[in-house]
Motif scaffolding. Structure first.
Motif, PDB file in Angstrom:
ATOM      1  N   UNK A 184       0.850  -1.187   0.000  1.00  0.00           N
ATOM      2  CA  UNK A 184       0.000   0.000   0.000  1.00  0.00           C
ATOM      3  C   UNK A 184       0.886   1.238   0.000  1.00  0.00           C
ATOM      4  N   UNK A 185       0.605   2.181  -0.902  1.00  0.00           N
ATOM      5  CA  UNK A 185       1.345   3.439  -0.935  1.00  0.00           C
ATOM      6  C   UNK A 185       0.352   4.597  -0.964  1.00  0.00           C
ATOM      7  N   UNK A 186       0.635   5.612  -0.158  1.00  0.00           N
ATOM      8  CA  UNK A 186      -0.235   6.785  -0.112  1.00  0.00           C
ATOM      9  C   UNK A 186       0.579   7.966   0.387  1.00  0.00           C
ATOM     10  N   UNK A 187       0.233   9.181  -0.056  1.00  0.00           N
ATOM     11  CA  UNK A 187       0.984  10.345   0.424  1.00  0.00           C
ATOM     12  C   UNK A 187       0.383  10.956   1.680  1.00  0.00           C
ATOM     13  N   UNK A 188      -0.734  10.419   2.147  1.00  0.00           N
ATOM     14  CA  UNK A 188      -1.319  10.848   3.417  1.00  0.00           C
ATOM     15  C   UNK A 188      -0.868   9.894   4.521  1.00  0.00           C
ATOM     16  N   UNK A 189       0.024  10.366   5.355  1.00  0.00           N
ATOM     17  CA  UNK A 189       0.505   9.534   6.465  1.00  0.00           C
ATOM     18  C   UNK A 189      -0.634   9.234   7.431  1.00  0.00           C
ATOM     19  N   UNK A 190      -1.560  10.190   7.571  1.00  0.00           N
ATOM     20  CA  UNK A 190      -2.702   9.973   8.446  1.00  0.00           C
ATOM     21  C   UNK A 190      -3.563   8.813   7.997  1.00  0.00           C
ATOM     22  N   UNK A 191      -3.730   8.662   6.687  1.00  0.00           N
ATOM     23  CA  UNK A 191      -4.514   7.542   6.164  1.00  0.00           C
ATOM     24  C   UNK A 191      -3.798   6.225   6.431  1.00  0.00           C
ATOM     25  N   UNK A 192      -2.499   6.178   6.192  1.00  0.00           N
ATOM     26  CA  UNK A 192      -1.741   4.951   6.444  1.00  0.00           C
ATOM     27  C   UNK A 192      -1.780   4.578   7.924  1.00  0.00           C
ATOM     28  N   UNK A 193      -1.703   5.573   8.794  1.00  0.00           N
ATOM     29  CA  UNK A 193      -1.787   5.302  10.226  1.00  0.00           C
ATOM     30  C   UNK A 193      -3.157   4.754  10.601  1.00  0.00           C
ATOM     31  N   UNK A 194      -4.206   5.283   9.968  1.00  0.00           N
ATOM     32  CA  UNK A 194      -5.558   4.806  10.275  1.00  0.00           C
ATOM     33  C   UNK A 194      -5.724   3.339   9.899  1.00  0.00           C
ATOM     34  N   UNK A 195      -4.931   2.877   8.925  1.00  0.00           N
ATOM     35  CA  UNK A 195      -4.982   1.475   8.519  1.00  0.00           C
ATOM     36  C   UNK A 195      -3.838   0.647   9.053  1.00  0.00           C
ATOM     37  N   UNK A 196      -3.190   1.115  10.112  1.00  0.00           N
ATOM     38  CA  UNK A 196      -1.980   0.454  10.619  1.00  0.00           C
ATOM     39  C   UNK A 196      -2.211  -1.001  10.997  1.00  0.00           C
ATOM     40  N   UNK A 197      -3.413  -1.347  11.403  1.00  0.00           N
ATOM     41  CA  UNK A 197      -3.680  -2.719  11.843  1.00  0.00           C
ATOM     42  C   UNK A 197      -3.835  -3.691  10.679  1.00  0.00           C
ATOM     43  N   UNK A 198      -3.979  -3.178   9.475  1.00  0.00           N
ATOM     44  CA  UNK A 198      -4.165  -4.078   8.334  1.00  0.00           C
ATOM     45  C   UNK A 198      -2.813  -4.687   7.951  1.00  0.00           C
ATOM     46  N   UNK A 199      -2.763  -6.022   7.777  1.00  0.00           N
ATOM     47  CA  UNK A 199      -1.489  -6.747   7.679  1.00  0.00           C
ATOM     48  C   UNK A 199      -0.885  -6.754   6.280  1.00  0.00           C
ATOM     49  N   UNK A 200      -0.617  -5.552   5.739  1.00  0.00           N
ATOM     50  CA  UNK A 200       0.081  -5.428   4.461  1.00  0.00           C
ATOM     51  C   UNK A 200       1.160  -4.359   4.618  1.00  0.00           C
ATOM     52  N   UNK A 201       2.263  -4.452   3.870  1.00  0.00           N
ATOM     53  CA  UNK A 201       3.293  -3.415   3.956  1.00  0.00           C
ATOM     54  C   UNK A 201       2.768  -2.083   3.449  1.00  0.00           C
ATOM     55  N   UNK A 202       3.252  -0.988   4.050  1.00  0.00           N
ATOM     56  CA  UNK A 202       2.766   0.350   3.730  1.00  0.00           C
ATOM     57  C   UNK A 202       3.938   1.297   3.532  1.00  0.00           C
ATOM     58  N   UNK A 203       3.818   2.185   2.541  1.00  0.00           N
ATOM     59  CA  UNK A 203       4.876   3.134   2.212  1.00  0.00           C
ATOM     60  C   UNK A 203       4.247   4.498   1.965  1.00  0.00           C
TER      61      UNK A 203
END
Length: 228
Positions: A78-97
């Motif tokens: 998962x890649x997104x430029x909103x760090x807040x969105x990535x944090x909101x999905x932190x529990x989902x078990x996929x790598x995030x950038x």
């Protein structure tokens, strides 16, 4: 700032999505009348991915779309430029950038498939984003862009545009953590190119075999392409 404008300043857009992150998924489900789940399944099916494939999910938000893609058995990031969105999905078990779609932090020809759902519209220079997606995709790799588009029935199109500008912001006030952001959402959908115009932009960015399929009467269009 509670909402971005159509100049799509990257900092403003990222801040806006940070502000909606807490209730983003439930808001999308309510506003789409539950169709968001079907659109995610259709995207996974169109990509044709499976075990051994490396897949980039751009504008992934809270990574709910990435989890759907990973059901195929592929390795999905998962890649997104909103760090807040990535944090909101932190529990989902996929790598995030954290990543800007116009300057992806990946090497050339890395991925077997790239997808972006309801996010290309928010990229400040989306043709540059399409070129970056081509750069990081191997020859023969696939692209799927799932995005709001132009309804194919004129009468329905008129009703839909009225819903966007009138009803959508009111519904968002009831469920969203930042309802003003959904005014931008409505404006950006109305300003977005139609299916044929977007297909041309995808070709110009270096993709081949470009075609599209309308979903939900053209409210959403799924564009498919192959890296030459």
């Amino acid at each position: 700032m509670s909402r971005a404008t159509l100049d799509k300043n990257p900092r403003d857009v990222a801040s806006m999505f940070d502000a909606v992150a807490r209730r983003y998924d439930i808001t999308n489900t309510v506003l789409s009348l539950g169709q968001d789940r079907a659109w995610r399944r259709a995207t996974r099916s169109a990509l044709g991915i499976g075990t051994g494939d490396l897949v980039l999910d751009l504008a992934a938000g809270t990574a709910v779309s990435t989890v759907e893609l990973a059901r195929s058995g592929a390795w999905c990031v998962a890649a997104d430029f909103s760090v807040g969105m990535l944090r909101a999905g932190a529990a989902r078990p996929v790598p995030k950038v954290a990543a800007d779609a116009t300057k992806l932090p990946f090497g050339d020809a890395v991925f077997d498939a790239v997808t972006i759902s309801f996010g290309l519209r928010n990229v400040v220079d989306h043709p540059a984003g399409l070129r970056e997606m081509a750069r990081v995709t191997r020859p023969g790799g696939r692209l799927v862009v799932c995005e709001f588009s132009t309804p194919v029935v004129p009468v329905f199109s008129t009703v839909y545009k009225e819903y966007l500008m009138q009803a959508l912001p009111r519904v968002a006030r009831a469920v969203s953590s930042n309802p003003d952001a959904y005014v931008y959402l409505a404006e950006s959908i109305r300003a977005w190119p139609d299916q044929a115009a977007l297909a041309g932009q995808i070709r110009d960015a270096g993709w081949s075999d470009v075609r599209w399929r309308n979903l939900t009467g053209g409210i959403v269009a799924m564009h498919y392409a192959v890296k030459a």
